[in-house]
Design an enzyme around this catalytic site. Structure first.
Site, PDB file in Angstrom:
ATOM      1  N   ARG A  14       5.908  10.325  -3.542  1.00 16.46           N
ATOM      2  CA  ARG A  14       5.737   9.684  -4.855  1.00 16.46           C
ATOM      3  C   ARG A  14       7.081   9.543  -5.565  1.00 16.46           C
ATOM      4  O   ARG A  14       7.203   8.788  -6.528  1.00 16.46           O
ATOM      5  CB  ARG A  14       4.799  10.503  -5.760  1.00 16.46           C
ATOM      6  N   LYS A  16       2.782  -2.581   1.914  1.00 10.44           N
ATOM      7  CA  LYS A  16       1.501  -3.026   2.460  1.00 10.44           C
ATOM      8  C   LYS A  16       0.835  -4.096   1.586  1.00 10.44           C
ATOM      9  O   LYS A  16       0.229  -5.032   2.115  1.00 10.44           O
ATOM     10  CB  LYS A  16       0.566  -1.843   2.670  1.00 10.44           C
ATOM     11  N   THR A  17       0.930  -3.951   0.256  1.00 10.74           N
ATOM     12  CA  THR A  17       0.309  -4.957  -0.619  1.00 10.74           C
ATOM     13  C   THR A  17       0.970  -6.315  -0.416  1.00 10.74           C
ATOM     14  O   THR A  17       0.305  -7.357  -0.404  1.00 10.74           O
ATOM     15  CB  THR A  17       0.413  -4.529  -2.095  1.00 10.74           C
ATOM     16  N   ASP A  37      -7.793  -2.571   2.961  1.00 12.89           N
ATOM     17  CA  ASP A  37      -6.652  -1.753   2.563  1.00 12.89           C
ATOM     18  C   ASP A  37      -7.050  -0.270   2.573  1.00 12.89           C
ATOM     19  O   ASP A  37      -8.224   0.066   2.444  1.00 12.89           O
ATOM     20  CB  ASP A  37      -6.218  -2.173   1.150  1.00 12.89           C
ATOM     21  N   GLU A  38      -6.075   0.620   2.695  1.00 13.75           N
ATOM     22  CA  GLU A  38      -6.294   2.078   2.662  1.00 13.75           C
ATOM     23  C   GLU A  38      -7.393   2.498   3.647  1.00 13.75           C
ATOM     24  O   GLU A  38      -8.280   3.283   3.324  1.00 13.75           O
ATOM     25  CB  GLU A  38      -6.661   2.539   1.240  1.00 13.75           C
ATOM     26  N   GLN A  69      -1.474   9.636   5.202  1.00 13.99           N
ATOM     27  CA  GLN A  69      -1.887   9.717   3.798  1.00 13.99           C
ATOM     28  C   GLN A  69      -3.405   9.846   3.664  1.00 13.99           C
ATOM     29  O   GLN A  69      -3.965   9.532   2.612  1.00 13.99           O
ATOM     30  CB  GLN A  69      -1.391   8.497   3.023  1.00 13.99           C
TER      31      GLN A  69
END
Length: 731
Positions: free
Chosen positions: A598, A38-39, A222-223, A253
């Site tokens: 993770r 995504k970044t 974002d997020e 998430q």
């Protein structure tokens, strides 16, 4: 943009990532699964807008942490090959920047102070005291939480006063009103105010919000799954008109419902923004397929989600190892031994992340890591900026910058000691309240105190000198002047933590030097703003070769080659509190999904058949989430080990649930004493532990790199600590 430039910009992107980068007009929801890049999409999308000749000042990118914002800036500069003026900021950083310019319209001075949690709590206690309320019935932390929820839901003190319906809510209303009044008197904002006051500013002064609507014609968030009501409202107001809003997030998430995040913001995006396009990014670049299959098999059990499934071109990888421990001691031994074995095979200690649902689960893990000499750090412990000496110096800087800040003034008026007691400060504070003036002005005008007024006069003279010095010198020089004028370092010589406190202060000076180099327009105001908005994750560094212990919540945004999820038991993970509603259980399942994803290469999951809780042995069932993982993805580390009594794991004696250990029971370890380290206390001495206070030393055992010390406390009974790790001090 010519074809070659576009080809360079889109190189290395998959089809879905390219689609998200190229879709620039209108509302866009990018459902970005864990590890799907995504970044990369956000930074390439900004670069694409710039290549289309969109001015830098027309673009805004908002995220949640400074760490994420820094990473975006660095990646964008690498793509462009130059610096740029695009606003890439956290929600709070963006709002502070806006408030510094226009908060005067709400009756504040533009040099307002931002209170951290400790400062806010101290002010809250003052309010409760002044209202003659019992703090045991109205704990400051509880009040902070309730008022924070109200602010994040955009309910003002005036609105809450009209809608409260019972005696309890009436009390909260009085405290809320008093607390906000005091914040304004101090020309201060707490963390929740930063966004709510920006919205209040926009609502009261349309010309301000219109200015930013015209400025930011392309907005990216974002997020987005973590946004609350206030953040959703803020973004909607900024995007109103042009509608060029791109939000990136993953509903799977969304794990911060307990602090106000509303998953409906992402689930109902298409309803909120007409003709919104949705792009699903499901290819994962982080984890092996076995890890992703496990994550998918768990999250599929949630009903309230958008349909998607992570996949990868990565190798299948190792199966997930599950270990059913006999006790929490056994569990810690297993984790530490597994890390030691992999480290001996070439892994670094920093490759390992140990995740837990509750902070209390770290103790036995820490003990076992220390016994084997495995270096580790606990992430999310005492923040650098929460340490006493740092808080003291920052309080001086805050009071110099904003003399109305009574919380900072109260902290430093007798630090170092200058003969000004709490009772004298209380009297001056009462006088300030009676006269309707600031505490600082009351300190200037306290001749009525008689001989004690001289001490206040000397303090005010010091502060006036420092304020004058601050006008012509940078932050580094100002900190050194504070230390010199107050003789703070000399005063520390009486402290038994002299060396660490001096090192911390030197690190604060280093921060000021670094700040001067990287900020375009450095100032005391900007420095205080920078340190006030630092989140825990912003301090995470991968440089140290240590295993990392943290909660699953804290791990979001991080990744490790190998991950342990410990305490995988019903009542712990999922939390016992999640049993009340399906909504809460689904958030716990999303948290499990975050923990699993993770891991890049290897995932371990452990549970314990018995563990100590509040001094008693408790027995938990394995987590229901374990049953949701496809059995073909699991390997059982102790499938044949079901022996009663003492079991053996990697040569370390542990006790199983059929022989539960007693509180204070000793284990013969045959470990050597630490070399070059001596304790300043012995059995029978009184020591202080930061969490539990003073207690009596009952036993001391060598434990390799440390000593295991059993301490008996009056309130909580016997507890075991690693002496140096826990910083036990003789009283």
């Amino acid at each position: 943009m010519d074809n070659s430039a576009q080809a360079t910009l889109l190189g290395g992107l998959n089809d879905k990532q390219k689609e998200a980068v190229l879709h620039t007009e209108g509302a866009l929801l990018v459902l970005s699964g864990a590890g799907s890049g995504k970044t990369k999409v956000i930074t390439h999308r900004i670069a694409h807008l710039l290549e289309k000749n969109i001015p830098e000042y027309n673009i805004l990118a908002i995220t949640f942490t400074n760490k994420a914002a820094r990473e975006m800036k660095e990646r964008l500069e690498k793509i462009l090959g130059r610096e740029n003026k695009v606003w890439i900021s956290t929600f709070h950083g963006m709002c502070v920047r806006m408030l510094r310019q226009d908060i005067y319209r709400l009756g504040y001075d533009n040099n307002f102070t931002i209170y951290d949690a400790q400062d806010s709590e101290r002010l809250m206690k003052e309010c409760i005291k002044e209202l003659n309320l019992d703090e045991k019935l109205n704990p400051a932390k509880s009040m902070m939480y309730q008022i924070g929820e109200l602010k994040n839901s955009l309910i003002s003190p005036q609105a809450f006063e009209k809608q409260h319906g019972n005696f309890r809510e009436e009390t909260v209303s009085k405290i809320y009103t008093s607390y906000q009044d005091k914040l304004k008197q101090n020309n201060a904002l707490d963390f929740d105010d930063i966004i709510s006051k920006t919205i209040e500013l926009f609502q009261a002064h349309m010309e301000v919000v219109e200015r930013y609507q015209q400025k930011f014609k392309y907005i990216m968030v974002d997020e987005y799954q973590d946004t609350n009501t206030a953040q959703y409202t803020l973004v909607s107001m900024l995007a109103d008109g042009h509608g060029n809003l791109c939000v990136v997030g993953d509903d799977d998430q969304s794990i911060y419902g307990w602090r106000g995040a509303d998953i409906r913001n992402i689930l109902e995006f298409e309803k909120d923004f007409n003709n919104a396009k949705v792009i699903k990014m499901e290819q994962n670049y982080r984890s092996t397929s076995n890890i992703l299959d496990a994550a998918n098999s768990v999250i599929l059990n949630n009903a309230g989600r958008k349909e998607k499934k992570l996949w990868t071109d990565n190798e299948q990888g190792e199966r997930i190892t599950f270990y059913s421990a006999d006790s929490d001691f056994d569990e810690g031994a297993y984790v530490a031994t597994a890390i030691k074995e992999r480290a001996e095979s070439g892994s670094k200690y920093s490759d390992f992340g140990i995740l837990y649902r509750q902070n209390s689960l770290s103790r036995t893990i820490e003990e076992q890591l220390a016994r084997r000499g495995i270096p580790y750090r606990i992430f999310g412990g005492l923040r650098f900026y929460d340490r006493k000496e740092i808080k003291d110096v920052l309080a001086y800087l805050k009071a110099i910058h904003n003399p109305l800040d009574s919380v900072s003034l109260r902290r430093i008026v007798n630090v170092p000691k200058r003969g000004i007691g709490d009772s004298s400060v209380d009297k001056v504070s009462a006088y300030a309240l009676e006269q309707g003036i600031s505490l600082y002005d009351a300190m200037k005008d306290c001749e009525w105190l008689g001989s004690r007024s001289k001490k206040f006069a000397e303090f005010i003279e010091l502060m006036e000198d420092l304020k004058q010095f601050a006008q012509n010198n940078n932050v580094e020089e100002l900190i050194n002047e504070i230390l010199n004028k107050t003789k703070y370092i000399q005063d520390l010589e009486k402290d038994d933590q002299l060396q660490s406190r001096q090192e911390n202060i030197r690190e604060l000076v280093n921060k000021a030097v670094e700040f001067e180099k990287i900020i375009d327009e450095p100032s005391l105001s900007a420095f205080l703003e920078d340190v006030s908005l630092v989140a825990d994750i912003d301090n995470y560094s991968e440089d140290a070769d240590t295993a990392t212990l943290m909660t699953v919540h804290s791990s979001k945004g991080l990744e490790f080659p190998s991950v342990f999820i410990v305490g995988f038991e019903d009542g712990i993970f999922p939390s016992i509190r999640s049993n009340s509603t399906e909504k809460d259980m689904e958030e716990e399942r999303r948290l499990c999904y975050v923990g699993i994803t993770r891991a890049r290469e290897k995932l371990y999951i452990t549970s314990s058949m018995s563990r100590l809780h509040n001094g008693k042995t408790v027995y938990n069932l394995k987590s229901r989430f374990l049953k949701e993982i496809d059995k073909s993805l699991l390997t059982y580390a102790n499938k044949s080990e079901k022996k009663p009594g003492i079991s053996q794991f990697a040569g370390i004696k542990v006790f199983n649930s059929e022989k539960p250990r007693n509180v204070g029971q000793s284990y013969k370890t045959d470990l050597p004493a630490p070399t070059g380290k001596k304790l300043d206390f012995e059995v029978g001495d009184t020591v202080n532990q930061i969490k539990y206070g003073n207690g009596i030393v009952k036993a001391i055992n060598p434990a390799g790199a440390d000593y295991e010390v059993t301490v008996e406390f009056e309130d909580v009974g016997a507890k075991k600590f690693m002496a140096f790790l826990s910083n036990l001090k003789k009283v």
